[in-house]
Design a protein around this motif. Structure first.
Motif, mmCIF file in Angstrom:
data_model
loop_
_atom_site.group_PDB
_atom_site.id
_atom_site.type_symbol
_atom_site.label_atom_id
_atom_site.label_comp_id
_atom_site.label_asym_id
_atom_site.label_seq_id
_atom_site.Cartn_x
_atom_site.Cartn_y
_atom_site.Cartn_z
ATOM 1 N N ARG A 50 0.856 -1.191 0.000
ATOM 2 C CA ARG A 50 0.000 0.000 0.000
ATOM 3 C C ARG A 50 0.890 1.238 0.000
ATOM 4 O O ARG A 50 1.849 1.317 0.774
ATOM 5 C CB ARG A 50 -0.909 0.031 1.222
ATOM 6 N N LYS A 87 -3.002 5.909 -1.516
ATOM 7 C CA LYS A 87 -3.136 6.216 -2.937
ATOM 8 C C LYS A 87 -3.430 4.985 -3.779
ATOM 9 O O LYS A 87 -4.229 5.038 -4.712
ATOM 10 C CB LYS A 87 -1.860 6.895 -3.452
ATOM 11 N N THR A 88 -2.782 3.843 -3.495
ATOM 12 C CA THR A 88 -2.996 2.657 -4.319
ATOM 13 C C THR A 88 -2.578 1.417 -3.549
ATOM 14 O O THR A 88 -1.804 1.488 -2.601
ATOM 15 C CB THR A 88 -2.199 2.744 -5.635
ATOM 16 N N VAL A 138 -1.293 -2.662 -4.330
ATOM 17 C CA VAL A 138 -0.770 -3.561 -5.359
ATOM 18 C C VAL A 138 -0.345 -4.868 -4.685
ATOM 19 O O VAL A 138 0.257 -4.854 -3.609
ATOM 20 C CB VAL A 138 0.435 -2.932 -6.091
ATOM 21 N N PHE A 158 4.595 2.875 -7.852
ATOM 22 C CA PHE A 158 3.518 3.853 -7.741
ATOM 23 C C PHE A 158 3.921 5.094 -8.525
ATOM 24 O O PHE A 158 5.067 5.550 -8.440
ATOM 25 C CB PHE A 158 3.273 4.203 -6.270
#
Length: 653
Positions: A421, A429-430, A432, A440
């Motif tokens: 994260r 933000k994202t 994976v 990122f």
């Protein structure tokens, strides 16, 4: 090899096999309803010395006649009868032939219950007394020979019957006469088949080709793991040709000999060697077997592998220990399981190691005593994910305003897959999921993007989450250029140029350019500062033009200032006038005092010379003129000073 190419049977000399049993069964059962589906399944149980392919020739017999045959490399075949009829009733048997050996099953009686409903038709449905009625009874789905029974039924009277045997067709025709008083008549028919077969029995005698074999094991009792056990299987044969002796255990052939009366086999006994052994003698289709049960006592129990912990972070210490309950004299080894073969770690009962991600998996230990090797149950070790590291893909924590920023989060230690994260400030933000790293992209860096970035990682085995250190990035903003004085400068005077960036990581590389017909690099330096000052000591008319500066740091991208224009046209004219005036003032300030001194001396001398104590008019006139010139000189000097102050004020502002 040449013989094997000419005749595949020679290959069987190197690959031993034997038929254990051949079985036949009928699905769904041996009693099948007429019209139902029926399957005859034939299966051979074969023991082989090695894993090799055999071609099996399956033949299904009904009442001694073949009705189905097929060749397959499988050990089973199936004869399908989609619609069973009464003609399918009979004795079924299966024979399997492979590699020159043949084995038959026991016979199985199959009964098809019932028959299909016959079809009865009459040529005419209305007849007169004395005429005849012609009837036809047909079993279209049955196979002859068949028996047909016809009946003439009249109310309150005994039916009249006729029966016909049809050996070659599945229908029959008869006639009935119409008698006096036959007002309403009924006719019916049914078919019948004889399913009982008659056999003529002959009595005969058969000489046995060999005697039932004898199987012995030594030692005969108290066999312990590690002991050598000897088997001996023998028989007495009438003739030696094509005789084969086979020793097997649990359908596994241990050894085979051909054209010999005795078979010998020995091995080091293990606990798995306990069980039933079978000695089999074959010659053609004849075979006889003898069984022997062997019990092997345990020499020592399986070892037990214990671990200090089954879940731990990478680079932590793991201790594995192998032990045998109540037994210590053994050769121990600790191994890690691998699909390509177990990896030996240490020939010892104890192992201490620092683990990494590759150590995730199953561990076992083995113990050996008297040539007997036993393996423990596997122990699963899971490696937690380690603290991840966050960095810029380019390798430097600097980014240019308006440019994208790509970050990479790595967790080189941990059991994949790992969930990453990315955080920007307090915002996620994202997310994976990958093996050991994730990236990122922050697509557009703005001037106020100074929030710290961080990432965290977790894998399936971890009870918690590991977070990286905070990564602060430096945004290098646009450059700016200024000068002192700004815009217009005096000829021969010093001008200072200031090039600066709003922020950026040090060191910063500064360059100042002048652009006329082409770009000219005037100054270049690298400083641990966000601004530099360059002084041009003596400006001239040739130094006028457009100036700009450029700055860059380890981000390797230049930022350029807005241009400024340096002009000196008006300033140079005023300077020229002031320069000429200054030279005149200097000359006047030197010569006029000298002339004044001479004039004053003459005036004093002449005015004292009187005619009868009076002043000479001509001398007084000269005196007045000199006084007037001195006054004009003083006024001119004051005007010059005021003009000089005004000029300096204009240049200053």
């Amino acid at each position: 090899c040449l013989l094997a190419e000419l005749d595949p049977v020679y290959l069987l000399l190197w690959s031993i096999f034997t038929f254990n049993t051949v079985e036949i069964k009928v699905q769904p059962s041996v009693k099948v309803k007429n019209g139902a589906r029926m399957s005859v399944v034939c299966r051979a149980d074969i023991s082989k010395s090695t894993d090799f392919q055999l071609k099996h020739n399956f033949t299904v017999f009904k009442n001694g006649k073949p009705v189905f045959t097929t060749i397959s490399d499988r050990e089973g075949a199936q004869y399908e009868i989609p619609v069973a009829r009464s003609s399918d009733t009979g004795e079924y048997e299966c024979t399997v032939e492979a590699g020159g050996k043949t084995k038959s099953s026991d016979s199985l009686h199959v009964w098809i219950t019932g028959m299909t409903k016959p079809i009865l038709t009459a040529e005419e449905k209305e007849v007169l007394e004395g005429e005849v009625v012609k009837l036809r009874c047909e079993l279209p789905e049955e196979v002859p020979p068949l028996y047909f029974f016809f009946r003439k039924i009249k109310m309150n009277s005994t039916p009249k019957e006729k029966h016909v045997y049809e050996p070659y067709r599945n229908f029959s025709e008869v006639t009935f006469s119409v008698e006096e008083g036959d007002n309403i008549l009924y006719f019916d028919c049914f078919g019948k088949r004889s399913v009982l077969l008659q056999f003529e029995i002959y009595m005969y005698s058969l000489a046995e080709p060999f005697i039932k074999p004898t199987l012995n094991a030594k030692p005969s009792g108290n066999i312990t793991e590690g002991d050598r056990i000897h088997f001996e299987c023998s028989t007495v044969v009438a003739r030696m040709r094509d005789i084969e002796i086979i020793l097997q255990k649990n359908k596994t052939i241990l050894k085979s000999v051909q054209d010999e009366k005795i078979l010998k086999y020995s091995a080091v006994a293990t606990l798995e060697d306990s069980g039933e052994y079978l000695c089999k003698v074959e010659q053609g289709r004849a075979s006889k077997t003898t069984k022997l049960n062997v019990v092997v006592s345990e020499l020592f129990p399986k070892p037990i592998l214990s671990a200090s912990t089954s879940n731990l972070d990478e680079n932590k210490e793991l201790t594995l220990s192998c032990s045998i309950s109540g037994f210590r004299k053994a050769n121990f080894s600790i191994l890690r399981k691998n699909s390509n073969g177990d990896i030996s770690l240490k020939n010892s009962r104890n192992l201490t190691m620092r683990v990494n991600v590759n150590d995730t998996g199953s561990f076992i230990c083995k113990a050996e005593v008297k040539g007997i090797v036993k393996e423990s149950k596997p122990v699963m070790i899971n490696i937690y994910v380690s603290k991840p590291t966050l960095s810029v893909v380019s390798g430097l924590p600097e980014v240019v305003l308006g440019k994208p920023l790509r970050l990479i989060c790595r967790s080189a230690m941990g059991t994949p897959p790992i969930t990453f994260r990315f955080h920007k400030g307090n915002e996620v933000k994202t997310i994976v999921t990958n093996d050991t790293y994730a990236t990122f992209l922050d697509e557009n860096i703005r001037q106020n993007d100074k929030k710290g970035y961080k990432c965290d990682a977790r894998n399936n085995h971890s009870s918690g989450m590991k977070t990286s250190n905070i990564l602060n990035i430096t945004v290098i903003g646009n450059a700016s250029l200024g000068s002192i004085p700004y815009g217009e400068v005096e000829d021969g005077h010093e001008t200072a140029f200031l090039c600066s960036v709003k922020e950026g990581s040090w060191p910063i590389h500064f360059r100042i350019f002048r652009k006329t017909d082409h770009e000219v690099l005037l100054f270049e330096t690298s400083e641990n500062a966000d601004r530099i000052v360059w002084r041009k000591k003596a400006m001239s008319r040739q130094d006028t033009g457009t100036y700009y500066c450029m700055a860059s740091n380890r981000a390797n991208v230049d930022v350029k200032s807005h241009p400024i224009t340096i002009s000196g046209k008006l300033t140079f004219m005023i300077s020229f006038i002031l320069a000429v005036w200054q030279k005149g003032v200097i000359a006047a300030s030197v010569l006029i005092p000298i002339a004044g001194a001479v004039t004053f001396a003459s005036w004093w001398f002449l005015c004292k010379k009187k005619k009868g104590n009076e002043w000479s008019p001509s001398i007084c006139l000269v005196t007045n003129v000199l006084q007037l010139n001195l006054h004009l000189f003083q006024e001119q000097r004051l005007v010059g000073l005021r003009l000089q102050e005004m000029t300096r004020y204009k240049l200053k502002n």
